[in-house]
Design a protein around this motif. Structure first.
Motif, PDB file in Angstrom:
ATOM      1  N   LEU A  31       9.562  11.736  -1.638  1.00 47.47           N
ATOM      2  CA  LEU A  31      10.735  10.867  -1.644  1.00 47.47           C
ATOM      3  C   LEU A  31      11.457  10.858  -2.979  1.00 47.47           C
ATOM      4  O   LEU A  31      12.659  10.620  -3.026  1.00 47.47           O
ATOM      5  N   ASN A  86      16.025   2.889  -1.725  1.00 47.06           N
ATOM      6  CA  ASN A  86      16.398   4.052  -0.918  1.00 47.06           C
ATOM      7  C   ASN A  86      15.227   5.025  -0.787  1.00 47.06           C
ATOM      8  O   ASN A  86      15.398   6.240  -0.826  1.00 47.06           O
ATOM      9  N   LYS A  87      14.050   4.443  -0.696  1.00 48.01           N
ATOM     10  CA  LYS A  87      12.801   5.185  -0.497  1.00 48.01           C
ATOM     11  C   LYS A  87      12.427   6.048  -1.693  1.00 48.01           C
ATOM     12  O   LYS A  87      11.550   6.891  -1.610  1.00 48.01           O
ATOM     13  N   LEU A 344       6.429   1.253   3.797  1.00 47.44           N
ATOM     14  CA  LEU A 344       7.861   1.409   3.992  1.00 47.44           C
ATOM     15  C   LEU A 344       8.337   0.603   5.196  1.00 47.44           C
ATOM     16  O   LEU A 344       7.529   0.204   6.045  1.00 47.44           O
ATOM     17  N   THR A 350       2.808   4.663   1.604  1.00 46.48           N
ATOM     18  CA  THR A 350       3.267   5.542   0.536  1.00 46.48           C
ATOM     19  C   THR A 350       2.092   5.903  -0.358  1.00 46.48           C
ATOM     20  O   THR A 350       1.083   5.196  -0.423  1.00 46.48           O
ATOM     21  N   GLU A 371       5.886   9.712   1.117  1.00 50.29           N
ATOM     22  CA  GLU A 371       5.686   9.000   2.366  1.00 50.29           C
ATOM     23  C   GLU A 371       4.539   9.652   3.127  1.00 50.29           C
ATOM     24  O   GLU A 371       4.478  10.879   3.238  1.00 50.29           O
TER      25      GLU A 371
END
Length: 374
Positions: A31, A86-87, A344, A350, A371
């Protein structure tokens, strides 16, 4: 400093999901990454040598251990917040720093003050059940006119760094003048608790002398030991053999330093581990880092086996490659820390990896966020 998020890279490292019990991981999806600037100063300490990380989900707090051998500042650990947007990793916010304390309540000395008491910190884990920390030291084996033989250690401290207790180390981890026991700088790099905190696992970075040769570019059948401890009795109950990969690249020149070993482990249900192997060869700055899913259930207990060379185990831990970071297409530094991070919004877990920059300007305090794909 802030790093722009990398394009999402999907890595299918295992053709079929490899699962045991509650855990299923088919692949890891990158990510983003982030770097703490070189020689960042925080509360009068130099931030570097980050070789272990663990996440306290209840308080959304991370523990980061520095492998500074009390040379630049006291042997220590940091607490931090890792902000994800935003991850990806938006920033790493350092909260506090604490010195590890000896049983006498004093910080550990540097090698210049008392090399026999200087630790070599490597991994750190938070015990949610007791609100304590456990950390590992590799010890020291220097054979010369000023010989130093310091055994590896697993120490329990409060979240303030104050000494509480320690684990009893098995006899085969005793440092020796002769070529038996652990190699210098090849001992307890990784730690991880079982989910119920009743067991603690650790792993050697490189084989014991009596268990066989170090990893090389060619096949050497290098076996390291994974140790399982009872956390209440603080004793070793089981040992398993795990086979290292070959060193990824030859050194340039060929006589230069090269190594491959286990740099961190992370528990998976039931009694399975994620194992990080980190390969480095002089003449090539990036490291080759591979992540394996390892099953212990069918591995024999080798606790009573004094030499894996003389008595090779019949059943060792099985392993499956989950990720080769060479495939990411980005620079990968000296990855030595690994923890599960926050969940998430889609329900996926994660993983966060960190790199030890060895306090060198050409290396990086690197954080990698993945992820976990079920």
């Amino acid at each position: 400093m802030f790093k722009s998020l990398l394009p999402i890279i999907y890595l299918l490292a295992v053709s079929n999901a490899y699962s045991q019990g509650k855990q299923t991981i088919s692949s890891l999806q990158l990510l983003g990454q982030y770097e703490i600037p070189f020689n960042k100063n925080f509360k009068n300490t130099i931030v570097g040598g980050l070789s272990g990380i663990d996440y306290d989900a209840t308080h959304d707090l991370y523990y980061l251990i520095s492998d500074d051998r009390s040379a630049k500042n006291d042997a220590r650990f940091y607490t931090a917040k890792i902000h994800i947007a935003n991850k990806g990793i938006d920033s790493v916010q350092l909260i506090d720093v604490k010195s590890f304390m000896q049983p006498d309540g004093k910080p550990y000395p540097s090698t210049k003050k008392n090399a026999k008491l200087t630790p070599d910190p490597e991994s750190i884990r938070y015990n949610k059940a007791t609100d304590e920390l456990v950390w590992s030291s590799e010890g020291e084996r220097t054979i010369n006119k000023d010989t130093i033989l310091q055994n590896p250690a697993i120490t329990i401290v409060g979240t303030d760094g104050v000494y509480k207790s320690s684990f009893t180390i098995p006899s085969n981890l005793t440092m020796s003048r002769s070529e038996t026991g652990p190699r210098q700088n090849g001992t307890l790099e990784g730690l991880t608790f079982s989910t119920d905190y009743n067991s603690l696992y650790t792993c050697l970075e490189e084989p014991l002398y009596q268990d066989g040769p170090k990893a090389e570019v060619e096949e050497t059948n290098s076996l390291v030991r994974i140790y399982k401890f009872d956390t209440k009795k603080k004793i070793n109950t089981e040992q398993y053999a795990y086979k290292l990969e070959k060193i990824a690249f030859p050194a340039i020149p060929g006589t230069g330093f090269k190594v491959n070993g286990v740099s961190e482990i992370l528990f998976l249900e039931p009694d399975n581990l994620l194992v990080v192997e980190r390969s480095f060869s002089y003449g090539r700055l990036p490291c080759t880092v591979k992540v394996f899913m390892v099953e212990l259930a069918k591995a024999e207990n080798i606790q009573s086996n004094e030499s894996l060379l003389k008595m090779p185990p019949t059943k060792i831990a099985s392993k499956k490659l989950l990720l080769n970071m060479d495939d990411l297409g980005i620079y990968i530094d000296n990855i030595e820390g690994l923890t599960f991070g926050p969940t998430l919004p889609n329900g996926h877990r994660t993983l966060i990896f960190i790199a030890d920059n060895n306090f060198q300007p050409f290396e990086r305090n690197q954080f990698l966020l993945f992820e976990v794909m079920p």
